[in-house]
Design a protein around this motif. Structure first.
Motif, PDB file in Angstrom:
ATOM      1  N   ARG A 208      30.619  53.282  25.709  1.00 55.62           N
ATOM      2  CA  ARG A 208      31.835  53.872  25.379  1.00 55.62           C
ATOM      3  C   ARG A 208      31.930  55.091  24.291  1.00 55.62           C
ATOM      4  O   ARG A 208      32.940  55.652  24.244  1.00 55.62           O
ATOM      5  N   CYS A 209      30.884  55.352  23.546  1.00 59.43           N
ATOM      6  CA  CYS A 209      30.452  56.488  23.231  1.00 59.43           C
ATOM      7  C   CYS A 209      31.395  56.344  21.715  1.00 59.43           C
ATOM      8  O   CYS A 209      32.487  56.643  21.693  1.00 59.43           O
TER       9      CYS A 209
ATOM     10  N   SER B 180      25.472  55.221  24.129  1.00 52.66           N
ATOM     11  CA  SER B 180      26.215  54.761  22.872  1.00 52.66           C
ATOM     12  C   SER B 180      27.401  54.267  22.929  1.00 52.66           C
ATOM     13  O   SER B 180      27.950  54.133  23.860  1.00 52.66           O
TER      14      SER B 180
ATOM     15  N   PHE C  78      32.140  58.413  19.362  1.00 56.01           N
ATOM     16  CA  PHE C  78      31.954  59.751  19.340  1.00 56.01           C
ATOM     17  C   PHE C  78      32.035  60.548  17.975  1.00 56.01           C
ATOM     18  O   PHE C  78      31.665  61.268  17.749  1.00 56.01           O
TER      19      PHE C  78
ATOM     20  N   ILE D   3      24.251  60.060  24.543  1.00 56.10           N
ATOM     21  CA  ILE D   3      25.728  60.099  24.502  1.00 56.10           C
ATOM     22  C   ILE D   3      26.314  58.828  25.357  1.00 56.10           C
ATOM     23  O   ILE D   3      26.939  57.898  25.231  1.00 56.10           O
TER      24      ILE D   3
ATOM     25  N   TRP E 139      41.254  57.208  23.241  1.00 53.42           N
ATOM     26  CA  TRP E 139      40.445  56.444  22.604  1.00 53.42           C
ATOM     27  C   TRP E 139      41.076  55.621  21.406  1.00 53.42           C
ATOM     28  O   TRP E 139      42.161  55.252  21.506  1.00 53.42           O
TER      29      TRP E 139
ATOM     30  N   PHE F  16      36.025  55.227  19.444  1.00 50.13           N
ATOM     31  CA  PHE F  16      35.280  54.976  20.679  1.00 50.13           C
ATOM     32  C   PHE F  16      36.361  55.702  21.754  1.00 50.13           C
ATOM     33  O   PHE F  16      37.317  55.519  21.826  1.00 50.13           O
ATOM     34  N   CYS F  17      35.782  55.957  22.914  1.00 52.86           N
ATOM     35  CA  CYS F  17      36.476  56.011  24.145  1.00 52.86           C
ATOM     36  C   CYS F  17      37.104  54.759  24.588  1.00 52.86           C
ATOM     37  O   CYS F  17      36.382  53.848  24.454  1.00 52.86           O
TER      38      CYS F  17
ATOM     39  N   ALA G 109      31.544  56.776  28.155  1.00 51.63           N
ATOM     40  CA  ALA G 109      30.642  57.652  27.239  1.00 51.63           C
ATOM     41  C   ALA G 109      30.843  59.098  28.436  1.00 51.63           C
ATOM     42  O   ALA G 109      30.808  60.062  28.071  1.00 51.63           O
TER      43      ALA G 109
END
Length: 392
Positions: free
Chosen positions: A52-53, A48, A55, A45, A96, A105-106, A110
């Motif tokens: 910033r993930c 990724s 998600f 995580i 996000w 993304f955030c 992340a």
């Protein structure tokens, strides 16, 4: 470390799927031991999406996943959706944005997603980090997990240790070893969402390292319209990573370098600009280094007006379907995920439990379900973790 104690469930692996499963099971009143050999949870995580993930993906659906059973993921994905995960993100006040193609993304880090998943775990979840698993056994309806920090027992065991992709983060084949031990079959694991390598006779293109261009990449009936990137070893970029999940050794990859041009555009251009050369025309449409390389490969030196229509048609066809035959991939070290894994025919679609061994569940990347690039694999982690928790 605690002495051996009766838990309701043991979750092996504190990645996305394991964290999700442990948290939801804990919220359902279950006493859970969450065990991982890494010192910190959520390693994949954290790296990724450039930190910033990415998600989830708002377009997540079963047809965006590769599996020997293309319908297997449908149940979990339909019961725990991308919107459900976004609601949890919003509840925790995590900002996000949608980047492209449904990828979420955030705005920040992340680490916010990992913190959220940890905060979702109630006190009934015991985090056992930095402890390697030495053995796992099952007898009299109880699973016994011996770690280098103690022994844990429970009537339920969830295998959430992922696949062997990105070994530098501690990824191993433990899930497959345990699955085989408990009688589950394995679909051959191989790297997915991974750069492809080219043989030496494609050295001209390897010299284009760093050049990126929007293309349509095809393998068999499957096609992706995104960017391709030339590397010193071969091909990468989103379009190539996507198509790599469908490619097998011996197959060709076809690249359309000019997907937005109309039919017969080159012969039409001959009439409009007879003195232009293909190299000059391509340089106006593609990165110059790539345009030069393609023109050289096509043997195009004379002006369009001096080139037969039939040859122009052949050149146009090749530019639309330029074939490469990769000689391999950059392997698990560079693969974002693993394709293949624990065969779905031995698992329940509803809660990913083993059909022949009550109490055993397999979730996340360990299962033969692999999503497209762009948040799909995280959504499978959340959905499969949530679904398994309903059975604990």
């Amino acid at each position: 470390m605690p002495n051996p104690a009766p838990y309701d469930a043991i979750v092996l692996g504190a990645g996305g799927a394991g964290l999700m499963c442990a948290g939801v099971a804990g919220q359902r009143g279950r006493r859970v031991a969450l065990i991982d050999h890494n010192d910190d949870p959520g390693a994949k995580i954290l790296i990724s999406g450039g930190g910033r993930c990415n998600f989830t993906n708002s377009e997540a659906a079963a047809d965006r996943y590769v599996s020997a059973n293309p319908h297997f993921a449908r149940s979990a994905l339909s019961r725990y959706t991308a919107a459900d995960f976004v609601a949890m993100v919003d509840r925790h006040g995590i900002a996000w944005h949608e980047k492209t193609l449904g990828q979420l993304f955030c705005d920040g880090s992340a680490r916010q997603i990992v913190r959220m998943l940890l905060d979702e775990c109630p006190d009934s979840v015991t985090h056992v980090m930095g402890r390697a698993v030495r053995s796992v056994d099952h007898a009299d309806g109880v699973f016994r997990v011996e770690t280098d920090g103690g022994v844990f027992t429970a009537p339920k065991l969830v295998i959430a240790t992922g696949g062997p992709s990105i070994p530098k983060l501690g990824a191993t084949g433990l899930a497959y070893d345990l699955a085989r031990k408990f009688g589950l079959k394995i679909v051959e694991p191989r790297p997915a969402l991974v750069p492809l390598t080219l043989p030496g006779d494609e050295a001209l293109f390897q010299n284009l390292s760093g050049v990126a261009v929007p293309v349509v990449a095809r393998c068999g009936p499957t096609a992706f319209a995104e960017a391709a990137l030339f590397t010193h070893r071969g091909l990468s970029g989103p379009a190539i990573l996507q198509i790599s999940s469908y490619w097998r050794h011996g197959q060709d990859i076809a690249i359309d370098f000019l997907p937005d041009t109309p039919a017969q555009w080159l012969t039409d251009l001959k009439r409009a600009q007879p003195n232009a050369t293909l190299r000059r025309v391509l340089s106006a449409m593609l990165p110059d280094r790539l345009a030069v390389a393609l023109a050289e490969r096509l043997g195009a030196g004379e002006a369009l007006g001096q080139t037969r229509d039939a040859l122009l048609a052949e050149q146009e066809t090749r530019l639309r379907r330029w074939t490469f035959r990769p000689n391999g991939t950059e392997g698990f070290a560079k693969a974002e995920v693993t394709i293949g894994g624990v065969a779905t025919d031995g698992l329940s679609q509803r809660d990913l439990s083993a059909r022949h061994l009550p109490g055993l569940h397999v979730i996340g990347e360990a299962v033969d379900v692999t999503g497209w690039l762009g948040g799909y694999n995280f959504q499978w982690a959340w959905a499969s973790g949530w679904a398994a928790a309903q059975g604990l």
